[in-house]
Design an enzyme around this catalytic site. Structure first.
Site, mmCIF file in Angstrom:
data_model
loop_
_atom_site.group_PDB
_atom_site.id
_atom_site.type_symbol
_atom_site.label_atom_id
_atom_site.label_comp_id
_atom_site.label_asym_id
_atom_site.label_seq_id
_atom_site.Cartn_x
_atom_site.Cartn_y
_atom_site.Cartn_z
ATOM 1 N N CYS A 88 0.824 -1.222 0.000
ATOM 2 C CA CYS A 88 0.000 0.000 0.000
ATOM 3 C C CYS A 88 0.853 1.264 0.000
ATOM 4 O O CYS A 88 0.634 2.181 -0.813
ATOM 5 C CB CYS A 88 -0.968 -0.019 1.180
HETATM 6 N N1 LIG Z 1 -3.972 -3.922 5.347
HETATM 7 C C1 LIG Z 1 -3.511 -3.303 4.278
HETATM 8 O O1 LIG Z 1 -3.675 -2.074 4.137
HETATM 9 C C2 LIG Z 1 -2.780 -4.067 3.204
HETATM 10 C C3 LIG Z 1 -2.470 -3.405 2.019
HETATM 11 C C4 LIG Z 1 -1.788 -4.081 1.013
HETATM 12 C C5 LIG Z 1 -1.409 -5.401 1.198
HETATM 13 N N2 LIG Z 1 -1.694 -6.017 2.373
HETATM 14 C C6 LIG Z 1 -1.271 -7.426 2.512
HETATM 15 O O2 LIG Z 1 -2.414 -8.234 2.299
HETATM 16 C C7 LIG Z 1 -2.361 -9.397 3.121
HETATM 17 C C8 LIG Z 1 -3.605 -9.408 4.025
HETATM 18 O O3 LIG Z 1 -3.557 -8.231 4.800
HETATM 19 P P1 LIG Z 1 -4.717 -7.864 5.814
HETATM 20 O O4 LIG Z 1 -4.512 -6.477 6.222
HETATM 21 O O5 LIG Z 1 -6.028 -8.315 5.256
HETATM 22 O O6 LIG Z 1 -4.329 -8.846 7.035
HETATM 23 P P2 LIG Z 1 -5.285 -9.381 8.210
HETATM 24 O O7 LIG Z 1 -6.398 -8.436 8.418
HETATM 25 O O8 LIG Z 1 -4.381 -9.693 9.341
HETATM 26 O O9 LIG Z 1 -5.878 -10.728 7.602
HETATM 27 C C9 LIG Z 1 -5.059 -11.840 7.320
HETATM 28 C C10 LIG Z 1 -5.924 -13.010 6.903
HETATM 29 O O10 LIG Z 1 -5.083 -14.141 6.652
HETATM 30 C C11 LIG Z 1 -5.581 -15.284 7.367
HETATM 31 N N3 LIG Z 1 -4.382 -15.975 7.848
HETATM 32 C C12 LIG Z 1 -3.588 -15.647 8.886
HETATM 33 N N4 LIG Z 1 -2.545 -16.495 8.973
HETATM 34 C C13 LIG Z 1 -2.696 -17.381 7.972
HETATM 35 C C14 LIG Z 1 -1.940 -18.523 7.539
HETATM 36 N N5 LIG Z 1 -0.819 -18.892 8.159
HETATM 37 N N6 LIG Z 1 -2.394 -19.219 6.479
HETATM 38 C C15 LIG Z 1 -3.522 -18.848 5.836
HETATM 39 N N7 LIG Z 1 -4.283 -17.791 6.210
HETATM 40 C C16 LIG Z 1 -3.862 -17.070 7.266
HETATM 41 C C17 LIG Z 1 -6.464 -14.752 8.482
HETATM 42 O O11 LIG Z 1 -7.621 -15.531 8.635
HETATM 43 P P3 LIG Z 1 -7.765 -16.868 9.476
HETATM 44 O O12 LIG Z 1 -6.785 -16.771 10.612
HETATM 45 O O13 LIG Z 1 -9.197 -16.872 9.898
HETATM 46 O O14 LIG Z 1 -7.449 -17.957 8.498
HETATM 47 C C18 LIG Z 1 -6.959 -13.431 7.906
HETATM 48 O O15 LIG Z 1 -8.152 -13.614 7.185
HETATM 49 C C19 LIG Z 1 -1.062 -9.301 3.923
HETATM 50 O O16 LIG Z 1 -0.056 -10.042 3.297
HETATM 51 C C20 LIG Z 1 -0.750 -7.807 3.889
HETATM 52 O O17 LIG Z 1 0.620 -7.525 4.010
HETATM 53 C C21 LIG Z 1 -2.395 -5.404 3.372
#
Ligand SMILES: NC(=O)c1ccc[n+]([C@@H]2O[C@H](COP(=O)([O-])OP(=O)(O)OC[C@H]3O[C@@H](n4cnc5c(N)ncnc54)[C@H](OP(=O)(O)O)[C@@H]3O)[C@@H](O)[C@H]2O)c1
Length: 356
Positions: free
Chosen positions: A151
């Site tokens: 981001c």
């Molecule tokens: N937040 C942002 O602004 C943003 C922007 C760009 C990119 N990203 C990237 O996008 C990805 C998701 O970000 P987010 O902000 O949505 O994170 P988040 O809110 O922490 O969500 C992470 C998700 O991954 C699942 N998860 C956790 N550990 C896991 C594992 N070992 N194997 C499979 N699933 C797992 C969790 O669900 P369960 O535990 O229920 O399975 C949860 O649904 C990350 O890699 C982050 O760096 C985030």
């Protein structure tokens, strides 16, 4: 010929990125949501994680293998490190993948250096296309695996790419980021509690330690040396940037405030604005404007607002970009990439587009 419906799955559906993918894909006219995975909410309705979906969908969370098996295109919104193997599983099963994690954004060497571990699937890195839609559209169209950008990197790259492409980027490139708390995801963490974030601003990961740095250096290096005809890895030259992020008391939004000391003297502010306008003229989600941009104008949207200034006193050029980190910085850009990959109208299901 009418485009066909495509079956799409999401891994990480209980996280913030997953929620914003759901918001867009549930109203995408050419998408059927075939499965959404969560380990914590397995078997429960999507509304258990996202109350705003009660009455909107009856779907329940499934496991990862089921979601991968049932889709044609997979979105992975899961943490870096654990995502690469899931991506390999999906590619082996013949699926196309749009990965929101950092697992396929860098070369194997840079991944090991910045993420502190060897890359889990280095053999797949040459398959991945860095998915900054506006700059890499032609490669995204054909890609089996798109590495959706970070981001902060998205905001910085969009603010600086026109300067790079016009040969104005020199050795001095400063990027200051104001980032909202949802950028760190949904998992609880002490530094992200309301009482820690509220009425507080603090720098974090300063002095060359933020992991988005190599994404920005790669992208600007490629834009500087190859214009828009880009290859995914190893540009011939890349700038060294100084990158300083600050956590601000907001839920969503990023302001990238960038400064460069240009290689050429004499370029005026109106020439710079014209240059930015021309660079992004055909882009439905980018507005180059005279006014300084503010995050409120892109809250909840998939747009990026940009402007540029020349400081005649010091000689520096300043550029500013605002995005919503969960929109243009994550799910919005990922769905934009889906539309490009499938030859759909590019702004289908996106929020705040300037034209269809
Ligand atoms: N937040 C942002 O602004 C943003 C922007 C760009 C990119 N990203 C990237 O996008 C990805 C998701 O970000 P987010 O902000 O949505 O994170 P988040 O809110 O922490 O969500 C992470 C998700 O991954 C699942 N998860 C956790 N550990 C896991 C594992 N070992 N194997 C499979 N699933 C797992 C969790 O669900 P369960 O535990 O229920 O399975 C949860 O649904 C990350 O890699 C982050 O760096 C985030």
């Amino acid at each position: 010929m009418q485009p066909q419906q495509v079956r799409v799955g999401i891994l990480g559906g209980s996280g913030y990125g997953g929620a914003e993918l759901l918001r867009r894909l549930l109203q995408h006219p050419l998408v059927t949501l075939s499965g959404v995975a969560s380990r914590q909410y397995l078997g429960r309705p999507l509304a258990a994680a996202w109350p705003h979906l009660a009455g909107v969908t009856e779907a329940t969370f499934a496991d990862e293998a089921e979601v991968i098996g049932g889709c044609e295109v997979l979105f992975t919104a899961t943490p870096h490190g654990s995502t690469a193997l899931l991506v390999r599983q999906a590619l082996d099963a013949g699926k196309r993948v749009i990965d929101l994690s950092a697992d396929f954004r860098l070369s194997a060497e840079d991944y090991a250096r910045w993420y502190g571990q060897p890359h889990p699937c280095p053999e797949l890195l040459s398959t991945a296309v860095y998915g900054l839609t506006e700059l890499h559209r032609d490669e995204i169209r054909m890609a089996r695996l798109v590495a959706n950008p970070g981001c902060n990197a998205t905001a910085a790259n969009l603010a600086l790419a026109p300067l790079a492409a016009h040969g104005l980027l020199g050795e001095q490139v400063l990027v200051s980021i104001a980032a909202a708390a949802s950028g760190a995801g949904r998992s609880p963490e002490l530094g992200l509690h309301y009482s820690e974030v509220n009425e507080n601003v603090r720098p974090y990961k300063v002095a060359g330690t933020h992991r988005h740095i190599p994404e920005v250096e790669d992208t600007l290096g490629r834009a500087a040396t190859m214009g828009r005809r880009l290859k995914t890895h190893a540009p011939a030259w890349r700038p060294t940037i100084t990158f300083t992020p600050h956590l601000i008391p907001m839920t969503r939004g990023i302001l990238a405030s960038c400064a460069i000391y240009p290689t050429q003297d004499g370029v005026t502010e109106s020439e710079l604005l014209a240059l930015y306008g021309a660079y992004y003229r055909a882009e439905p989600l980018i507005l180059v404007q005279d006014e300084l941009p503010q995050t409120k104008a892109v809250f909840g949207s998939d747009r990026c607002l940009i402007t540029v200034r020349r400081d005649l006193r010091s000689g520096w050029i300043h550029s500013f970009a605002v995005i919503d980190n969960l929109g243009k910085g994550a799910a919005g850009q990922a769905v934009h990439n889906l539309n490009v990959m499938l030859g759909f109208s590019e702004t289908l299901a996106l929020l705040g587009a300037l034209w269809p």
